[in-house]
Structures are given as structure tokens and as C-alpha cells.
Write a protein that holds these residues in place. Structure first.
Motif, short mmCIF file in Angstrom:
data_model
loop_
_atom_site.label_atom_id
_atom_site.label_comp_id
_atom_site.label_asym_id
_atom_site.label_seq_id
_atom_site.Cartn_x
_atom_site.Cartn_y
_atom_site.Cartn_z
N MET A 1 11.06 -3.67 2.47
CA MET A 1 10.46 -2.37 3.39
C MET A 1 10.25 -1.51 2.06
O MET A 1 9.55 -0.58 3.38
CB MET A 1 11.31 -2.71 4.53
N GLY A 2 10.97 -1.48 1.21
CA GLY A 2 10.14 -0.11 0.34
C GLY A 2 9.32 0.06 -0.28
O GLY A 2 8.89 0.76 -1.15
N PHE A 3 8.66 -1.15 0.30
CA PHE A 3 7.01 -0.81 -0.95
C PHE A 3 5.84 -0.64 -0.06
O PHE A 3 5.71 -0.79 0.93
CB PHE A 3 7.12 -2.95 -0.84
N PRO A 4 5.37 0.69 -0.78
CA PRO A 4 4.30 1.19 0.15
C PRO A 4 3.26 0.46 -0.10
O PRO A 4 2.85 -0.35 -0.73
CB PRO A 4 4.13 2.43 -1.02
N ILE A 5 2.84 0.83 1.08
CA ILE A 5 1.90 -0.39 1.27
C ILE A 5 0.50 -0.16 1.22
O ILE A 5 -0.77 -0.91 0.81
CB ILE A 5 1.26 -0.04 3.40
N THR A 6 -0.09 1.39 0.59
CA THR A 6 -1.11 1.34 -0.30
C THR A 6 -1.46 0.99 -1.49
O THR A 6 -1.81 0.07 -2.10
CB THR A 6 -1.09 3.07 -0.22
N ALA A 7 0.35 1.17 -2.23
CA ALA A 7 0.31 0.15 -3.13
C ALA A 7 -0.09 -1.13 -2.80
O ALA A 7 -0.46 -2.05 -3.81
CB ALA A 7 1.78 0.33 -3.83
N TYR A 8 0.99 -1.91 -2.32
CA TYR A 8 0.87 -3.21 -1.71
C TYR A 8 -0.52 -3.88 -1.82
O TYR A 8 -0.83 -4.55 -2.54
CB TYR A 8 2.22 -3.41 -1.01
N LEU A 9 -1.44 -2.97 -0.92
CA LEU A 9 -3.06 -3.39 -1.10
C LEU A 9 -3.84 -3.14 -1.55
O LEU A 9 -4.54 -4.25 -2.47
CB LEU A 9 -2.89 -2.49 0.12
N SER A 10 -3.58 -2.17 -2.95
CA SER A 10 -4.06 -1.59 -3.83
C SER A 10 -4.02 -3.28 -4.89
O SER A 10 -5.18 -3.76 -5.69
CB SER A 10 -3.69 -1.01 -5.09
N MET A 11 -2.85 -3.23 -4.92
CA MET A 11 -2.20 -4.76 -4.97
C MET A 11 -2.87 -6.18 -5.18
O MET A 11 -3.04 -6.93 -6.26
CB MET A 11 -0.40 -5.06 -5.67
N ILE A 12 -2.90 -6.08 -3.97
CA ILE A 12 -4.23 -7.38 -3.27
C ILE A 12 -5.12 -7.22 -3.76
O ILE A 12 -6.11 -8.21 -3.99
CB ILE A 12 -3.43 -7.86 -2.18
N MET A 13 -6.11 -6.57 -3.84
CA MET A 13 -7.28 -6.00 -4.30
C MET A 13 -7.92 -5.96 -5.06
O MET A 13 -9.04 -6.68 -5.42
CB MET A 13 -7.95 -4.67 -3.66
N LYS A 14 -6.69 -5.89 -6.11
CA LYS A 14 -7.25 -6.27 -8.30
C LYS A 14 -6.64 -7.43 -8.23
O LYS A 14 -7.34 -8.25 -8.97
CB LYS A 14 -5.79 -5.94 -8.70
N ARG A 15 -6.00 -8.31 -7.12
CA ARG A 15 -5.62 -10.12 -7.19
C ARG A 15 -7.39 -10.76 -6.97
O ARG A 15 -7.87 -11.55 -7.31
CB ARG A 15 -4.01 -9.72 -6.37
N LEU A 16 -7.65 -10.16 -5.80
CA LEU A 16 -8.76 -10.29 -4.96
C LEU A 16 -9.59 -10.78 -6.37
O LEU A 16 -10.42 -11.68 -6.40
CB LEU A 16 -9.32 -10.49 -3.55
N LYS A 17 -10.07 -9.46 -6.69
CA LYS A 17 -10.79 -9.05 -8.06
C LYS A 17 -11.10 -9.70 -8.35
O LYS A 17 -12.09 -10.94 -8.66
CB LYS A 17 -11.02 -7.96 -8.12
#
Length: 166
Positions: A1-17
């Protein structure tokens, strides 16, 4: 629960790209720029989102998930399409209208436990299978949306005091 959503979404977007890049490397034609383009752009993205909510509204396996939504889901459907458009690498419609998604914060008013996440993923899996003919595209979206769905969990199982339909 301590993982910031902005960092998480950024990580997912990089992975998708990165994964999208792999899908298009073998093509000698002009390469699509995003998964949004690969699956068919606006039309297919909208159909995926509509199918997701059609499943939720009509499948008894999603009854508890449906119960936490408002009776009229037209605005919810539209916002989901706008979010998914950007999440898949297409136009950032949600961000342009509402700012950063902050998904977890936007959903904190709703108790989301294992049941809610499981039912949400059930609807998404059915929508992917009904909307996208290419299994590779289904799997690519599925593998990236599952962690996002589980990140939305904000309650332990059995502690859900879900809101009733309004």
C-alpha cells in the motif's frame, strides 16, 4: 500500500511501451505507436469498455461489483473509456478532462476487497475475450491490468461495507 500510484502507473506505461515495441518490431510496414493503435484505436477501445460494463450489468458473477455502482452508468462508462484510451497509449482524454487519474484515491470512497477485484477482473477478462480477436493482444492487456486492479484493493476480504446503488 506504500507504493505511490504515480510511480506505479509510470512503471506500467513503460512496460506497455516496451511490450508494444516488441509486437511491432517484426512488421515492415509503418509501426503503430501504441497498443491503442495495435488493437484498433478508438472504436475497439470504446467497444472493450462498453463490453466490460455490459458484462458487469448482466452477469450474476459480477453482482456485488454492480451493486457499488450508480444506477445510471453512462458517465462511468465514458470515464472508463477516457481512462483506457490513455492507459493503452492513445489520446489522454481522462487526463485532459480531470487531471492525473489517481485511481486509488478516486476510489477510496468504495470498499474494494478481494471479491471486488476478482469480479472486476472477471468482467475485464470476459470483455477482452469478446472484443479482441488476437489472443496475444488479450494477454498483453491482461498481464498489465491485473496488477493495476489488485493495487486498487483497499480492504481486507470480508470487511467490505459496500455502498448500495444510488
Amino acid at each position: 500500500m506504500g507504493f505511490p500510484i504515480t510511480a506505479y502507473l509510470s512503471m506500467i506505461m513503460k512496460r506497455l511501451k516496451k511490450l508494444t515495441s516488441r509486437l511491432t518490431q517484426s512488421s515492415t510496414e509503418a509501426k503503430p505507436k501504441s497498443l491503442y493503435d495495435i488493437i484498433g484505436g478508438e472504436g475497439v477501445t470504446r467497444q472493450l469498455c462498453e463490453t466490460f460494463y455490459d458484462v458487469m450489468e448482466n452477469d450474476p458473477n459480477a453482482a456485488e461489483l454492480l451493486a457499488i455502482h450508480q444506477e445510471d452508468m453512462s458517465l462511468t462508462r465514458q470515464k472508463f473509456f477516457e481512462f483506457m484510451s490513455g492507459w493503452l497509449g492513445g489520446p489522454q482524454l481522462f487526463v485532459e478532462k480531470y487531471g492525473h487519474p489517481r485511481l486509488r484515491a478516486r476510489h477510496l470512497h468504495v470498499a474494494i476487497d478481494d471479491t471486488m477485484v476478482t469480479q472486476w477482473l472477471y468482467c475485464m477478462q470476459r470483455a477482452l475475450k469478446q472484443t479482441l480477436p488476437e489472443r496475444q493482444h488479450q494477454e498483453l492487456i491482461w498481464s498489465n491490468i491485473q496488477p493495476l486492479a489488485w493495487h486498487m484493493k483497499n480492504q481486507d476480504s470480508g470487511s467490505s461495507d459496500s455502498q448500495s446503488r444510488g
